[in-house]
Design a protein around this motif. Sequence first.
Motif, PDB file in Angstrom:
ATOM      1  N   TYR A  53       0.844  -1.202   0.000  1.00  0.00           N
ATOM      2  CA  TYR A  53       0.000   0.000   0.000  1.00  0.00           C
ATOM      3  C   TYR A  53       0.880   1.253   0.000  1.00  0.00           C
ATOM      4  CZ  TYR A  53      -4.039   2.919   0.900  1.00  0.00           C
ATOM      5  OH  TYR A  53      -5.017   3.859   0.791  1.00  0.00           O
ATOM      6  N   ALA A  54       1.936   1.233   0.812  1.00  0.00           N
ATOM      7  CA  ALA A  54       2.831   2.398   0.891  1.00  0.00           C
ATOM      8  C   ALA A  54       3.535   2.647  -0.443  1.00  0.00           C
ATOM      9  CB  ALA A  54       3.850   2.204   2.008  1.00  0.00           C
ATOM     10  N   TRP A  55       4.116   1.594  -1.045  1.00  0.00           N
ATOM     11  CA  TRP A  55       4.824   1.840  -2.315  1.00  0.00           C
ATOM     12  C   TRP A  55       3.849   2.093  -3.452  1.00  0.00           C
ATOM     13  CZ3 TRP A  55       4.334  -1.067  -6.627  1.00  0.00           C
ATOM     14  CH2 TRP A  55       4.126  -2.430  -6.527  1.00  0.00           C
ATOM     15  N   GLY A  56       2.626   1.573  -3.347  1.00  0.00           N
ATOM     16  CA  GLY A  56       1.610   1.892  -4.349  1.00  0.00           C
ATOM     17  C   GLY A  56       1.246   3.374  -4.316  1.00  0.00           C
ATOM     18  N   CYS A  57       1.148   3.926  -3.104  1.00  0.00           N
ATOM     19  CA  CYS A  57       0.881   5.374  -2.967  1.00  0.00           C
ATOM     20  C   CYS A  57       2.017   6.191  -3.571  1.00  0.00           C
ATOM     21  CB  CYS A  57       0.712   5.746  -1.495  1.00  0.00           C
ATOM     22  SG  CYS A  57      -0.842   5.271  -0.768  1.00  0.00           S
ATOM     23  N   ILE A  58       3.238   5.810  -3.252  1.00  0.00           N
ATOM     24  CA  ILE A  58       4.396   6.546  -3.774  1.00  0.00           C
ATOM     25  C   ILE A  58       4.428   6.478  -5.298  1.00  0.00           C
ATOM     26  CG2 ILE A  58       6.924   6.585  -3.865  1.00  0.00           C
ATOM     27  CD1 ILE A  58       6.827   5.565  -0.927  1.00  0.00           C
ATOM     28  N   THR A  59       4.150   5.304  -5.858  1.00  0.00           N
ATOM     29  CA  THR A  59       4.170   5.147  -7.312  1.00  0.00           C
ATOM     30  C   THR A  59       3.055   5.956  -7.963  1.00  0.00           C
ATOM     31  OG1 THR A  59       5.096   2.937  -7.058  1.00  0.00           O
ATOM     32  CG2 THR A  59       4.120   3.461  -9.187  1.00  0.00           C
ATOM     33  N   ALA A  60       1.855   5.927  -7.376  1.00  0.00           N
ATOM     34  CA  ALA A  60       0.720   6.652  -7.963  1.00  0.00           C
ATOM     35  C   ALA A  60       0.916   8.165  -7.906  1.00  0.00           C
ATOM     36  CB  ALA A  60      -0.578   6.257  -7.261  1.00  0.00           C
ATOM     37  N   LEU A  62       7.595  -8.240 -15.934  1.00  0.00           N
ATOM     38  CA  LEU A  62       7.576  -8.270 -17.401  1.00  0.00           C
ATOM     39  C   LEU A  62       6.303  -7.624 -17.955  1.00  0.00           C
ATOM     40  CD1 LEU A  62       8.975 -11.842 -18.092  1.00  0.00           C
ATOM     41  CD2 LEU A  62      10.099  -9.662 -18.573  1.00  0.00           C
ATOM     42  N   PHE A  63       5.160  -7.945 -17.357  1.00  0.00           N
ATOM     43  CA  PHE A  63       3.900  -7.374 -17.816  1.00  0.00           C
ATOM     44  C   PHE A  63       3.893  -5.860 -17.653  1.00  0.00           C
ATOM     45  CE2 PHE A  63      -0.349  -5.755 -16.817  1.00  0.00           C
ATOM     46  CZ  PHE A  63      -0.972  -6.009 -18.027  1.00  0.00           C
ATOM     47  N   CYS A  64       4.385  -5.378 -16.495  1.00  0.00           N
ATOM     48  CA  CYS A  64       4.416  -3.922 -16.277  1.00  0.00           C
ATOM     49  C   CYS A  64       5.353  -3.243 -17.264  1.00  0.00           C
ATOM     50  CB  CYS A  64       4.816  -3.611 -14.842  1.00  0.00           C
ATOM     51  SG  CYS A  64       3.518  -3.990 -13.660  1.00  0.00           S
ATOM     52  N   GLY A  65       6.464  -3.886 -17.601  1.00  0.00           N
ATOM     53  CA  GLY A  65       7.363  -3.323 -18.609  1.00  0.00           C
ATOM     54  C   GLY A  65       6.695  -3.244 -19.974  1.00  0.00           C
ATOM     55  N   PHE A  66       6.001  -4.316 -20.339  1.00  0.00           N
ATOM     56  CA  PHE A  66       5.294  -4.337 -21.619  1.00  0.00           C
ATOM     57  C   PHE A  66       4.155  -3.327 -21.635  1.00  0.00           C
ATOM     58  CE2 PHE A  66       1.654  -5.973 -24.043  1.00  0.00           C
ATOM     59  CZ  PHE A  66       2.189  -5.934 -25.320  1.00  0.00           C
ATOM     60  N   ALA A  67       3.292  -3.396 -20.629  1.00  0.00           N
ATOM     61  CA  ALA A  67       2.147  -2.481 -20.571  1.00  0.00           C
ATOM     62  C   ALA A  67       2.611  -1.041 -20.398  1.00  0.00           C
ATOM     63  CB  ALA A  67       1.210  -2.879 -19.432  1.00  0.00           C
ATOM     64  N   GLY A  68       3.668  -0.850 -19.595  1.00  0.00           N
ATOM     65  CA  GLY A  68       4.191   0.499 -19.392  1.00  0.00           C
ATOM     66  C   GLY A  68       4.714   1.114 -20.673  1.00  0.00           C
ATOM     67  N   SER A  69       5.409   0.314 -21.468  1.00  0.00           N
ATOM     68  CA  SER A  69       5.907   0.808 -22.760  1.00  0.00           C
ATOM     69  C   SER A  69       4.747   1.184 -23.674  1.00  0.00           C
ATOM     70  CB  SER A  69       6.766  -0.251 -23.441  1.00  0.00           C
ATOM     71  OG  SER A  69       7.883  -0.545 -22.669  1.00  0.00           O
ATOM     72  N   PHE A  70       3.741   0.346 -23.724  1.00  0.00           N
ATOM     73  CA  PHE A  70       2.568   0.596 -24.549  1.00  0.00           C
ATOM     74  C   PHE A  70       1.831   1.858 -24.084  1.00  0.00           C
ATOM     75  CE2 PHE A  70      -2.036   0.019 -25.140  1.00  0.00           C
ATOM     76  CZ  PHE A  70      -2.088   0.025 -26.530  1.00  0.00           C
ATOM     77  N   LEU A  71       1.599   1.971 -22.780  1.00  0.00           N
ATOM     78  CA  LEU A  71       0.873   3.129 -22.253  1.00  0.00           C
ATOM     79  C   LEU A  71       1.661   4.424 -22.436  1.00  0.00           C
ATOM     80  CD1 LEU A  71      -0.575   1.567 -18.976  1.00  0.00           C
ATOM     81  CD2 LEU A  71      -1.853   2.212 -21.036  1.00  0.00           C
ATOM     82  N   THR A  72       2.981   4.357 -22.284  1.00  0.00           N
ATOM     83  CA  THR A  72       3.814   5.545 -22.496  1.00  0.00           C
ATOM     84  C   THR A  72       3.751   5.987 -23.944  1.00  0.00           C
ATOM     85  OG1 THR A  72       5.291   4.910 -20.710  1.00  0.00           O
ATOM     86  CG2 THR A  72       6.157   6.471 -22.313  1.00  0.00           C
ATOM     87  N   GLU A  73       3.831   5.031 -24.846  1.00  0.00           N
ATOM     88  CA  GLU A  73       3.776   5.342 -26.279  1.00  0.00           C
ATOM     89  C   GLU A  73       2.426   5.943 -26.664  1.00  0.00           C
ATOM     90  OE1 GLU A  73       5.348   4.747 -30.370  1.00  0.00           O
ATOM     91  OE2 GLU A  73       6.324   4.104 -28.530  1.00  0.00           O
ATOM     92  N   MET A  74       1.351   5.369 -26.135  1.00  0.00           N
ATOM     93  CA  MET A  74      -0.001   5.804 -26.508  1.00  0.00           C
ATOM     94  C   MET A  74      -0.431   7.098 -25.812  1.00  0.00           C
ATOM     95  SD  MET A  74      -0.998   3.664 -28.767  1.00  0.00           S
ATOM     96  CE  MET A  74      -2.740   3.988 -28.870  1.00  0.00           C
ATOM     97  N   TYR A  75      -0.016   7.288 -24.568  1.00  0.00           N
ATOM     98  CA  TYR A  75      -0.527   8.429 -23.791  1.00  0.00           C
ATOM     99  C   TYR A  75       0.603   9.329 -23.303  1.00  0.00           C
ATOM    100  CZ  TYR A  75      -4.630   5.475 -24.032  1.00  0.00           C
ATOM    101  OH  TYR A  75      -5.659   4.697 -24.481  1.00  0.00           O
ATOM    102  N   SER A  76       1.190   8.991 -22.158  1.00  0.00           N
ATOM    103  CA  SER A  76       2.314   9.776 -21.636  1.00  0.00           C
ATOM    104  C   SER A  76       3.055   8.940 -20.604  1.00  0.00           C
ATOM    105  CB  SER A  76       1.821  11.085 -20.997  1.00  0.00           C
ATOM    106  OG  SER A  76       1.318  10.873 -19.695  1.00  0.00           O
ATOM    107  N   TRP A  77       4.173   9.452 -20.124  1.00  0.00           N
ATOM    108  CA  TRP A  77       4.973   8.724 -19.144  1.00  0.00           C
ATOM    109  C   TRP A  77       4.249   8.596 -17.818  1.00  0.00           C
ATOM    110  CZ3 TRP A  77       6.303  10.779 -14.489  1.00  0.00           C
ATOM    111  CH2 TRP A  77       6.220  12.165 -14.354  1.00  0.00           C
ATOM    112  N   ARG A  78       3.299   9.470 -17.529  1.00  0.00           N
ATOM    113  CA  ARG A  78       2.610   9.453 -16.239  1.00  0.00           C
ATOM    114  C   ARG A  78       1.653   8.268 -16.088  1.00  0.00           C
ATOM    115  NH1 ARG A  78       2.884  15.175 -17.199  1.00  0.00           N
ATOM    116  NH2 ARG A  78       3.822  16.199 -15.395  1.00  0.00           N
ATOM    117  N   ILE A  79       1.045   7.830 -17.175  1.00  0.00           N
ATOM    118  CA  ILE A  79       0.006   6.803 -17.122  1.00  0.00           C
ATOM    119  C   ILE A  79       0.517   5.481 -16.529  1.00  0.00           C
ATOM    120  CG2 ILE A  79      -1.617   5.446 -18.506  1.00  0.00           C
ATOM    121  CD1 ILE A  79      -2.389   8.414 -18.105  1.00  0.00           C
ATOM    122  N   PRO A  80       1.670   4.952 -16.942  1.00  0.00           N
ATOM    123  CA  PRO A  80       2.118   3.681 -16.341  1.00  0.00           C
ATOM    124  C   PRO A  80       2.328   3.766 -14.834  1.00  0.00           C
ATOM    125  CG  PRO A  80       3.385   4.156 -18.309  1.00  0.00           C
ATOM    126  CD  PRO A  80       2.557   5.370 -18.020  1.00  0.00           C
TER     127      PRO A  80
END
Length: 179
Positions: A37-44, A110-128
């Motif tokens: 929960y703590a690191w999720g808050c920091i990441t969000a 691995l999934f976060c890397g894949f999805a993060g790359s896709f979301l960054t490409e489609m929207y912005s760096w903030r979304i992942p």
Amino acid sequence: EGLVMGIFFWGYMLTQFAGGYLSDMLGGEVMIPVTTYAWGCITAIFVLLPFASSQRDVLFHLFLLSRFLLGIFQGFFYPGMASLMAKRVQTSERQFTYAFITSGSHAGTLFCGFAGSFLTEMYSWRIPFFFIGSVSLVWATFVIQYLLFGTTFNRNPDRSIMSLLRLSSNPSPDSTSKT
């Protein structure tokens, strides 16, 4: 680049012993969702850092602080998992269970890397960052509310993990005798 990666691992390293100690004292089933929960808050809220200051060096230091805190809170995962496995999983099932859990952890990376790359490409760096942080918060909230404290889904509060912890730490005389 080395400082940014290194500061995460300094935080991670500093909590290995504390993570093991606290997980043995409070239980891995408590420490894992609380620190998630703590690191999720920091990441969000990481996406809000650029709005904190217009000075580059202040932003850089806030970024380093957030990476350090991420390392601290993520450093509780494997000690918490080891404590949880030692206390809650039968010896004969530990190898498979631990392998399954850690492979899930790596698959998530691995999934976060894949999805993060896709979301960054489609929207912005903030979304992942917001997406990963939000998913972590939802998971941790679910585990804390429904599994640890046994509300809503678990109508019987005596069946929550917290009540089972109390029962297992104070076994009745009948439960320890062999019949």
